[in-house]
Structure formats: C-alpha cells, structure tokens
Enzyme design. Structure first.
Site, mmCIF file in Angstrom:
data_model
loop_
_atom_site.group_PDB
_atom_site.id
_atom_site.type_symbol
_atom_site.label_atom_id
_atom_site.label_comp_id
_atom_site.label_asym_id
_atom_site.label_seq_id
_atom_site.Cartn_x
_atom_site.Cartn_y
_atom_site.Cartn_z
ATOM 1 N N ASP A 12 17.778 -38.602 31.703
ATOM 2 C CA ASP A 12 18.967 -39.821 30.772
ATOM 3 C C ASP A 12 19.592 -39.589 31.720
ATOM 4 O OD1 ASP A 12 20.193 -41.221 29.672
ATOM 5 O OD2 ASP A 12 21.506 -40.030 29.383
ATOM 6 N N LEU A 13 20.154 -41.397 31.985
ATOM 7 C CA LEU A 13 20.565 -42.061 33.360
ATOM 8 C C LEU A 13 22.170 -42.135 32.972
ATOM 9 C CD1 LEU A 13 18.019 -44.696 34.657
ATOM 10 C CD2 LEU A 13 18.914 -42.432 35.999
ATOM 11 N N ASP A 14 22.299 -42.990 32.352
ATOM 12 C CA ASP A 14 24.027 -43.237 31.960
ATOM 13 C C ASP A 14 24.418 -41.858 31.676
ATOM 14 O OD1 ASP A 14 23.654 -46.085 32.280
ATOM 15 O OD2 ASP A 14 22.441 -45.997 31.828
ATOM 16 N N GLY A 47 17.513 -45.479 28.235
ATOM 17 C CA GLY A 47 17.685 -46.723 27.485
ATOM 18 C C GLY A 47 17.552 -47.876 27.824
ATOM 19 N N LYS A 203 13.048 -40.868 22.528
ATOM 20 C CA LYS A 203 12.677 -41.167 24.450
ATOM 21 C C LYS A 203 11.299 -39.596 23.984
ATOM 22 C CE LYS A 203 16.502 -41.954 25.950
ATOM 23 N NZ LYS A 203 17.816 -41.552 26.878
ATOM 24 N N ASP A 226 22.849 -37.076 27.078
ATOM 25 C CA ASP A 226 24.486 -37.024 27.086
ATOM 26 C C ASP A 226 24.823 -37.887 25.631
ATOM 27 O OD1 ASP A 226 23.995 -39.808 28.139
ATOM 28 O OD2 ASP A 226 26.457 -39.655 28.326
ATOM 29 N N ASN A 229 20.665 -41.163 21.124
ATOM 30 C CA ASN A 229 19.224 -41.231 21.678
ATOM 31 C C ASN A 229 19.080 -40.826 22.924
ATOM 32 O OD1 ASN A 229 21.127 -41.987 24.236
ATOM 33 N ND2 ASN A 229 19.682 -43.982 24.419
#
Length: 283
Positions: A12-14, A47, A203, A226, A229
């Site tokens: 995941d990124l953020d 996302g 995802k 984190d 989602n």
C-alpha cells in the site's frame, strides 16, 4: 521448518510505503531495490488513481503493473490503457452521487485519465500541492470541476468515488449507510474518507488475479498495509503485515505488526524475510 520463498511484495502507499511526509524512505528504496535484484516482484497496491501512483512507480524504478483504485484496475505504465478493469456503471455512479449530494459529502471522482473534484478541502489542497511539485512528464492530472455528475456522464470510465466530510460523526453515519448498499464495495481508506468502487473489486481479489497470471502461490506473497481497504490483501497474502498505526479494523487480520511508516520498518521487514533468509540459505 520450511522457509517461505517469497516472490512478490505488495505495498500500500499512503500510511505504509509513504512516510507521514508523503515520501518513500531511503532505506525502503534500497531494500526494495535489493529485493528486485533477487528476482522478487514489487507491486504497488493502492487506492490511488494511476496518475497519482506514477511518480512513486517511477521513483522506485518498477517495471511491474500497479493495482489502482482498490483493485478496480491494473495499470501497466508501458501501455496507454489498463490491462484489466472493472469500473463502476453509470447507473451506480449516479446513485452514489445522488446519495452524496443528499448527505452533503465532498466528492472526489476517479475517471479514466484524471482525478476530479468539486470542493477544495484540506485533503485536495495537499494533494494538489504535491502534484504541482512533480516533474511535468509524470505530473498527476487533477481537475477541479463545477459538476461531478456532468463529468461522470461524459467520462469513458469511473473507477472509484471518494466521499468525505469534515465532521467525523456525520461521516461515520454516512459511511455506515453506504456499506448497506447492494452492488458496491465501500471501504474506509482514511479516518474521514470512504472509497466506493464496483462490487467485488478489492486489493486482495485483484492481487490474486495478478499472482495467478504470474504463477505465484499466495503463500509466497508478502502484503503490507495500514487501513481497512488493505484487509483483503492482508488476508490473501501468505504473510499479511500491518503497520504499527494501522486501523483497528485491519490489525486482527494481520500475521505480523511492524513499526511505523516513519521508521525503517519496510527495510527491516525485507531484510528479515527476504534478504537475510536468502543469504542464510545460500550459506
């Protein structure tokens, strides 16, 4: 004891690969590079719209496709169109927008080529500032528009709508309502934002599709996230990893909890489960 031979790292990124300052730590970049050199595939599963993934994909020097909008589509940046997509129908998008209007929610809509929004709230101000700092050839397309509904009708594809509200109680009430609607996937991506996509998109489901194409077994995958989602991919992966500050909804689904996104947590994870294991096995 059999040591897992991890072949795919899904991030995941953020809140995960990105620090609280929205940057990829130098330690993470080096660890990811090392994993790539060992033949491990690294995939961004986010996302975000692909235009807001591209700068990080470029920074990491990845050659793998990215899973975008919570699994709504897979973007291979060497091609102009997604290699897989399950966008919202116009009828579903109309339904979401109507409810959002009734509940006075802010709307961010991800169409085929851009992120579009009406209200310049703090989140969008921050996102626009970040986009403006990116080199022109990878700068995300973010447009403020007058009427989301009008743009929706003329768009080629609607991948996701993000609804938010500054009042937490109002937001949570709206979120609970949206979760009851048939035909939609509604997941919270931040404390005050919900992502709404086509039913079945997640995802985890799209990561499973990509893994199948690459003939990679789920036990050979590490997925890190984190927020709510990320639950589906955390559950799917052989090793599901949660950041220390993860949402209460995600934590129970994780096999492992690591440090924060401002620490060398990602680098330590890769070192422990890929780099050091490879060295030990070779010895």
């Amino acid at each position: 004891m059999i040591i897992p031979d991890y072949k795919l790292l899904a991030f995941d990124l953020d809140g995960t690969l990105l620090s609280s300052q929205g940057e990829i730590l130098a330690s993470s970049k080096q660890a990811i590079k090392t994993a790539q050199q060992m033949g491990v595939k690294v995939v961004l599963v986010t996302g975000r719209h692909h235009v807001a993934v591209r700068p990080y994909h470029y920074e990491l020097g990845l050659d793998t496709p990215a899973i975008c909008c919570n699994g709504s589509y897979i973007m291979d940046f060497s091609q102009p169109e997604p290699v897989y997509s399950q966008p919202l129908s116009k009828d579903k998008a109309r339904r979401i927008i109507k409810i959002a209007r009734e509940q006075s929610l802010h709307i961010l809509m991800y169409v085929n080529d851009a992120m579009t929004f009406e209200v310049l709230n703090p989140h969008m101000e921050k996102l626009c500032r970040w986009a403006g700092r990116q080199p022109e050839f990878i700068r995300p397309e973010i447009r403020q528009i007058d009427d989301i509904a009008e743009v929706m009708e003329s768009s080629k594809a609607i991948y996701k709508l993000v609804l938010s509200h500054p009042d937490q109680e109002h937001f949570l009430q709206a979120y609970r309502h949206m979760q009851t609607l048939d035909g939609l996937s509604c997941e919270r991506s931040w404390v005050d934002r919900m992502d709404i996509a086509n039913c079945g998109n997640s995802k985890g489901s799209t990561l499973a599709l990509l893994a199948e194409q690459w003939h990679i077994d789920r036990q050979d995958i590490i997925a890190v996230g984190d927020n709510d989602n990320d639950i589906s991919m955390i559950e799917f992966a052989g090793l599901g990893v949660a950041m220390a500050h993860s949402s209460d909804g995600l934590i129970p689904h994780a096999d492992l909890i690591i440090g924060s996104n401002d620490q060398d947590s990602i680098a330590d994870l890769i070192s422990t489960h890929i780099t050091d294991i490879t060295k030990t096995t070779a010895a």
